[in-house]
Design a protein around this motif. Structure first.
Motif, PDB file in Angstrom:
ATOM      1  N   THR A 127      -0.752 -25.140 -52.893  1.00  0.00           N
ATOM      2  CA  THR A 127      -0.148 -24.173 -51.987  1.00  0.00           C
ATOM      3  C   THR A 127      -1.015 -22.920 -51.892  1.00  0.00           C
ATOM      4  OG1 THR A 127       1.126 -23.067 -53.722  1.00  0.00           O
ATOM      5  CG2 THR A 127       2.140 -24.985 -52.644  1.00  0.00           C
ATOM      6  N   SER A 128      -0.800 -22.159 -50.847  1.00  0.00           N
ATOM      7  CA  SER A 128      -1.526 -20.901 -50.670  1.00  0.00           C
ATOM      8  C   SER A 128      -1.225 -19.937 -51.803  1.00  0.00           C
ATOM      9  CB  SER A 128      -1.141 -20.272 -49.325  1.00  0.00           C
ATOM     10  OG  SER A 128      -1.448 -21.132 -48.251  1.00  0.00           O
ATOM     11  N   ALA A 131      -3.218 -20.920 -54.876  1.00  0.00           N
ATOM     12  CA  ALA A 131      -4.624 -20.573 -54.701  1.00  0.00           C
ATOM     13  C   ALA A 131      -4.834 -19.070 -54.859  1.00  0.00           C
ATOM     14  CB  ALA A 131      -5.102 -21.035 -53.329  1.00  0.00           C
ATOM     15  N   ALA A 132      -3.920 -18.282 -54.303  1.00  0.00           N
ATOM     16  CA  ALA A 132      -4.047 -16.821 -54.396  1.00  0.00           C
ATOM     17  C   ALA A 132      -3.933 -16.347 -55.831  1.00  0.00           C
ATOM     18  CB  ALA A 132      -2.989 -16.162 -53.522  1.00  0.00           C
ATOM     19  N   SER A 231     -13.472 -18.695 -45.247  1.00  0.00           N
ATOM     20  CA  SER A 231     -12.164 -18.268 -45.775  1.00  0.00           C
ATOM     21  C   SER A 231     -11.043 -18.798 -44.888  1.00  0.00           C
ATOM     22  CB  SER A 231     -12.100 -16.740 -45.852  1.00  0.00           C
ATOM     23  OG  SER A 231     -13.032 -16.242 -46.788  1.00  0.00           O
ATOM     24  N   ALA A 235      -8.232 -21.626 -45.847  1.00  0.00           N
ATOM     25  CA  ALA A 235      -6.811 -21.314 -45.687  1.00  0.00           C
ATOM     26  C   ALA A 235      -6.117 -22.368 -44.827  1.00  0.00           C
ATOM     27  CB  ALA A 235      -6.648 -19.931 -45.073  1.00  0.00           C
ATOM     28  N   ASP A 236      -6.805 -22.814 -43.775  1.00  0.00           N
ATOM     29  CA  ASP A 236      -6.213 -23.819 -42.887  1.00  0.00           C
ATOM     30  C   ASP A 236      -6.054 -25.149 -43.604  1.00  0.00           C
ATOM     31  OD1 ASP A 236      -5.366 -24.746 -40.205  1.00  0.00           O
ATOM     32  OD2 ASP A 236      -7.179 -25.958 -40.326  1.00  0.00           O
ATOM     33  N   ILE A 238      -5.751 -25.629 -46.867  1.00  0.00           N
ATOM     34  CA  ILE A 238      -4.684 -25.499 -47.867  1.00  0.00           C
ATOM     35  C   ILE A 238      -3.325 -25.590 -47.182  1.00  0.00           C
ATOM     36  CG2 ILE A 238      -3.572 -23.915 -49.489  1.00  0.00           C
ATOM     37  CD1 ILE A 238      -6.336 -22.896 -50.264  1.00  0.00           C
ATOM     38  N   HIS A 239      -3.187 -24.922 -46.056  1.00  0.00           N
ATOM     39  CA  HIS A 239      -1.925 -24.962 -45.315  1.00  0.00           C
ATOM     40  C   HIS A 239      -1.587 -26.391 -44.873  1.00  0.00           C
ATOM     41  CE1 HIS A 239       1.341 -23.624 -42.746  1.00  0.00           C
ATOM     42  NE2 HIS A 239       0.813 -24.321 -41.751  1.00  0.00           N
TER      43      HIS A 239
END
Length: 252
Positions: A127-128, A131-132, A231, A235-236, A238-239
């Motif tokens: 999930t985002s 990862a964050a 980046s 993000a895309d 991971i989404h």
């Protein structure tokens, strides 16, 4: 397995006749023939279910005639018909009547990928938020691909042709043409998904599949498409749910 059961298996798969079992031309042999015909039809039906795009492209009559030949060559041993036909894409490459239909084998590979994603082990996706939470350590992390994900790159328009039949909402093209296309097939939840991906995305995911750290994967994406926003690309992806959760290192 006893000698009798081995002989029975061979007879059912067409490798020998009823005489190998000591049957004559009576009811036993006739019953065996009926049973064998039933099992052959079941395999043909399963193959058509597992390769629906090929059946649509060729028509039922051609497909089922080809499937009959395939079943004789590869009867299979797993009782689970949902996974029957693993060898079919490679077999099509050598099947003379398919010689004038060069798109069949690559498209069959994508039908097979759908099946493999469908039966893959259930697994959550990265999930985002996860990862964050990794912060700067993420750059050195290896992002494992989701266990259901299948990654492809073709020199011809197999992905577009397949998507046009299997996922018509994605507006894939019907034309078979020389065009480099990449595609992923995966199941992050209950439904199998598929989509074309860019050269940068393919390079990124290929690096991940090879076990390269995130920073190396980002460099590969830049090499495939200089100036790409890695980046945003990450993000895309991971989404979309294409990665497995981050591996947890040993705790102190």
């Amino acid at each position: 397995m006893t000698v009798f059961h081995a002989a029975l298996d061979d007879a059912l798969k067409g490798r020998s006749d009823a005489s190998a079992l000591g049957f004559g031309a009576g009811d036993e042999a006739a019953g065996l023939a009926v049973y064998r015909n039933t099992t052959v039809k079941a395999r043909i039906d399963a193959l058509q279910s597992n390769y629906p795009t090929i059946a649509r492209l060729t028509g039922d009559e051609w497909f089922r005639a080809a499937a009959r030949v395939f079943v004789d060559a590869a009867p299979g041993s797993d009782p689970a018909m949902v996974i029957y036909g693993e060898e079919f894409p490679v077999w099509l490459e050598r099947f003379p009547p398919a010689g004038r239909l060069p798109f069949l084998a690559p498209v069959a590979r994508l039908d097979r990928a759908w099946t493999e994603a469908h039966v893959a082990v259930d697994a959550v996706a990265l999930t985002s938020l996860e990862a964050a939470r990794s912060g700067l350590a993420l750059a050195g992390a290896v992002l494992a691909l989701h266990p259901s994900l299948r990654l492809f790159r073709f020199d011809w328009s197999a992905p577009s042709l397949w998507l046009a039949h299997r996922f018509p909402d994605q507006d894939g093209g019907m034309e078979w043409r020389l065009a480099v296309e990449a595609l992923i097939v995966w199941r992050p939840g209950l439904e199998v998904r598929a989509r074309r991906i860019t050269p940068a995305e393919h390079a990124f995911l290929q690096a991940c599949r090879l076990g390269r750290p995130l920073a190396v994967a980002a460099a590969a994406a830049q090499g495939a498409a200089p100036g790409v926003d890695t980046s945003a690309l990450l993000a895309d992806l991971i989404h979309a749910g294409v990665f497995a959760p981050l591996a947890q290192g040993p705790r102190p």
